[in-house]
Design a protein around this motif. Structure first.
Motif, PDB file in Angstrom:
ATOM      1  N   SER A 177      33.536  46.710  38.090  1.00 22.17           N
ATOM      2  CA  SER A 177      33.310  46.640  39.536  1.00 22.17           C
ATOM      3  C   SER A 177      32.271  45.571  39.868  1.00 22.17           C
ATOM      4  CB  SER A 177      32.840  48.002  40.048  1.00 22.17           C
ATOM      5  OG  SER A 177      33.829  48.984  39.849  1.00 22.17           O
ATOM      6  N   ARG A 178      31.264  45.448  39.015  1.00 28.55           N
ATOM      7  CA  ARG A 178      30.227  44.436  39.239  1.00 28.55           C
ATOM      8  C   ARG A 178      30.807  43.028  39.145  1.00 28.55           C
ATOM      9  NH1 ARG A 178      27.333  41.242  36.061  1.00 28.55           N
ATOM     10  NH2 ARG A 178      28.221  42.189  34.183  1.00 28.55           N
ATOM     11  N   GLN A 179      31.669  42.801  38.155  1.00 29.69           N
ATOM     12  CA  GLN A 179      32.278  41.489  38.010  1.00 29.69           C
ATOM     13  C   GLN A 179      33.188  41.162  39.188  1.00 29.69           C
ATOM     14  OE1 GLN A 179      33.986  42.321  34.174  1.00 29.69           O
ATOM     15  NE2 GLN A 179      32.424  41.134  33.079  1.00 29.69           N
ATOM     16  N   LYS A 180      33.963  42.154  39.636  1.00 32.59           N
ATOM     17  CA  LYS A 180      34.832  41.934  40.794  1.00 32.59           C
ATOM     18  C   LYS A 180      34.004  41.553  42.022  1.00 32.59           C
ATOM     19  CE  LYS A 180      38.547  45.153  39.520  1.00 32.59           C
ATOM     20  NZ  LYS A 180      39.227  46.423  39.887  1.00 32.59           N
ATOM     21  N   ALA A 181      32.911  42.276  42.234  1.00 33.35           N
ATOM     22  CA  ALA A 181      32.065  42.010  43.396  1.00 33.35           C
ATOM     23  C   ALA A 181      31.431  40.631  43.306  1.00 33.35           C
ATOM     24  CB  ALA A 181      30.987  43.081  43.502  1.00 33.35           C
ATOM     25  N   SER A 182      31.011  40.244  42.124  1.00 33.13           N
ATOM     26  CA  SER A 182      30.373  38.942  41.944  1.00 33.13           C
ATOM     27  C   SER A 182      31.355  37.806  42.195  1.00 33.13           C
ATOM     28  CB  SER A 182      29.805  38.838  40.532  1.00 33.13           C
ATOM     29  OG  SER A 182      29.186  37.590  40.334  1.00 33.13           O
ATOM     30  N   ILE A 183      32.556  37.921  41.642  1.00 33.54           N
ATOM     31  CA  ILE A 183      33.572  36.886  41.839  1.00 33.54           C
ATOM     32  C   ILE A 183      33.960  36.800  43.310  1.00 33.54           C
ATOM     33  CG2 ILE A 183      35.968  36.250  41.326  1.00 33.54           C
ATOM     34  CD1 ILE A 183      35.485  37.468  38.511  1.00 33.54           C
ATOM     35  N   SER A 184      34.143  37.954  43.922  1.00 28.66           N
ATOM     36  CA  SER A 184      34.484  37.985  45.348  1.00 28.66           C
ATOM     37  C   SER A 184      33.382  37.351  46.186  1.00 28.66           C
ATOM     38  CB  SER A 184      34.716  39.431  45.795  1.00 28.66           C
ATOM     39  OG  SER A 184      35.008  39.484  47.179  1.00 28.66           O
ATOM     40  N   GLY A 185      32.135  37.622  45.816  1.00 33.78           N
ATOM     41  CA  GLY A 185      31.020  37.057  46.549  1.00 33.78           C
ATOM     42  C   GLY A 185      30.978  35.544  46.468  1.00 33.78           C
ATOM     43  N   LEU A 186      31.309  34.982  45.320  1.00 35.29           N
ATOM     44  CA  LEU A 186      31.324  33.529  45.161  1.00 35.29           C
ATOM     45  C   LEU A 186      32.450  32.888  45.974  1.00 35.29           C
ATOM     46  CD1 LEU A 186      30.694  33.304  41.291  1.00 35.29           C
ATOM     47  CD2 LEU A 186      29.089  32.662  43.113  1.00 35.29           C
ATOM     48  N   ILE A 187      33.559  33.607  46.074  1.00 31.03           N
ATOM     49  CA  ILE A 187      34.713  33.076  46.801  1.00 31.03           C
ATOM     50  C   ILE A 187      34.505  33.150  48.318  1.00 31.03           C
ATOM     51  CG2 ILE A 187      37.169  33.453  47.296  1.00 31.03           C
ATOM     52  CD1 ILE A 187      37.449  34.453  44.401  1.00 31.03           C
ATOM     53  N   ASN A 188      33.891  34.234  48.764  1.00 31.36           N
ATOM     54  CA  ASN A 188      33.793  34.500  50.206  1.00 31.36           C
ATOM     55  C   ASN A 188      32.468  34.118  50.843  1.00 31.36           C
ATOM     56  OD1 ASN A 188      36.439  35.701  50.385  1.00 31.36           O
ATOM     57  ND2 ASN A 188      35.591  37.493  49.331  1.00 31.36           N
ATOM     58  N   ARG A 189      31.544  33.547  50.073  1.00 29.57           N
ATOM     59  CA  ARG A 189      30.262  33.185  50.667  1.00 29.57           C
ATOM     60  C   ARG A 189      30.447  32.091  51.715  1.00 29.57           C
ATOM     61  NH1 ARG A 189      27.490  30.344  45.327  1.00 29.57           N
ATOM     62  NH2 ARG A 189      28.667  28.371  45.394  1.00 29.57           N
ATOM     63  N   VAL A 190      29.584  32.079  52.689  1.00 30.74           N
ATOM     64  CA  VAL A 190      29.708  31.147  53.811  1.00 30.74           C
ATOM     65  C   VAL A 190      29.406  29.717  53.383  1.00 30.74           C
ATOM     66  CG1 VAL A 190      28.788  30.535  56.083  1.00 30.74           C
ATOM     67  CG2 VAL A 190      29.139  32.947  55.486  1.00 30.74           C
ATOM     68  N   LYS A 191      28.355  29.545  52.599  1.00 28.93           N
ATOM     69  CA  LYS A 191      27.946  28.205  52.189  1.00 28.93           C
ATOM     70  C   LYS A 191      28.560  27.849  50.844  1.00 28.93           C
ATOM     71  CE  LYS A 191      23.865  25.298  51.481  1.00 28.93           C
ATOM     72  NZ  LYS A 191      22.375  25.268  51.454  1.00 28.93           N
ATOM     73  N   GLU A 192      29.319  26.757  50.803  1.00 27.45           N
ATOM     74  CA  GLU A 192      29.936  26.243  49.592  1.00 27.45           C
ATOM     75  C   GLU A 192      30.698  27.315  48.800  1.00 27.45           C
ATOM     76  OE1 GLU A 192      26.858  24.371  47.351  1.00 27.45           O
ATOM     77  OE2 GLU A 192      26.647  22.686  48.744  1.00 27.45           O
TER      78      GLU A 192
END
Length: 246
Positions: A177-192
């Motif tokens: 779950s932590r890895q999924k959240a981290s990958i999702s966060g990198l994809i969906n972040r506002v900046k870059e």
């Protein structure tokens, strides 16, 4: 020393007269290690699937060494004065080759936490001082294999048209779950924001093959600081060419 392997990209370093000892007293060792390592391969899908326990590639390497009389070995060392036991130590080494001239110890550090190098080198130092081994060998990920890991993972994604974590299920990769959240966060972040490919490669390699794991630079740093000195050492770095793509 191990010239055939060096031509294949293997890194080889000898320390504290290990070359002379191996060439004169243990000529069989170079031939045996060359035979085992020149055929050693790891399919890229095994790097992705991973999972718990020891990697399949490492298991194959261990089995190949065991078949050539490099079994696991237990050392038990006692120090006595006038019959009184002052100290008792036990050391378990993954592979030991016993020959008329003495013993060669070998450890494989494919992907452990890097303090395992300290353990191995200090064990070798003590065993050499006690006359139990003549040379210590360590096999680990070489520079090219470590530094190109992200590129190889990206190539795997591209060649198999993997565009999401769901696409990786077929290959045996099950993110936490932590890895999924981290990958999702990198994809969906506002900046870059990153693409899935960029996000997965960054997170996967950092988690599984990060800088704090066993690889050539971490080993070389310790040896240059004198860890394990004066035990003669043979250090072998596995190259990126051992990774096979279908």
């Amino acid at each position: 020393m191990l010239h055939e392997l060096q031509k294949q990209g293997y890194q080889v370093e000898v320390v504290s007269h290990a070359r002379a000892i191996l060439e004169v007293d243990f000529p069989e060792v170079e031939a045996e290690l060359t035979d085992v390592l020149k055929e050693f391969k790891i399919p890229i899908k095994e790097l992705i699937a991973g999972g718990g326990g020891e990697a399949k590639g490492t298991q194959r390497l261990r089995n190949a060494l065991a078949e050539r009389q490099w079994p696991k070995f237990h050392f038990h060392v006692e120090r006595k004065v006038n019959g009184k036991l002052l100290e008792s130590q036990s050391h378990e080494i993954d592979h030991v080759r016993e020959l008329p001239a003495g013993r060669i110890a070998l450890e494989i550090e494919w992907n452990n936490k890097d303090p395992f190098f300290d353990r191995d080198l200090e064990n070798y130092k003590r065993l050499h001082a006690d006359g139990a081994i003549s040379v210590g060998v360590i096999i680990t990920r070489g520079t090219s294999l470590h530094e190109k890991m992200r590129d190889m993972v990206g190539r795997f994604l591209d060649e198999n048209r993997i565009l999401s974590l769901d696409d990786l299920t077929h290959w045996g990769y099950e993110p936490t779950s932590r890895q999924k959240a981290s990958i999702s966060g990198l994809i969906n972040r506002v900046k870059e924001p990153l693409t899935f490919r960029e996000a997965f490669c960054r997170k996967f390699v950092a988690d599984k093959f990060g800088e704090a794991t066993t690889h050539w630079r971490k080993l070389d740093d310790r040896v240059r600081r004198g860890v394990g000195n004066p035990c003669p050492l043979l250090l072998i770095g596995l190259p990126d060419s051992i990774v096979e793509f279908p």
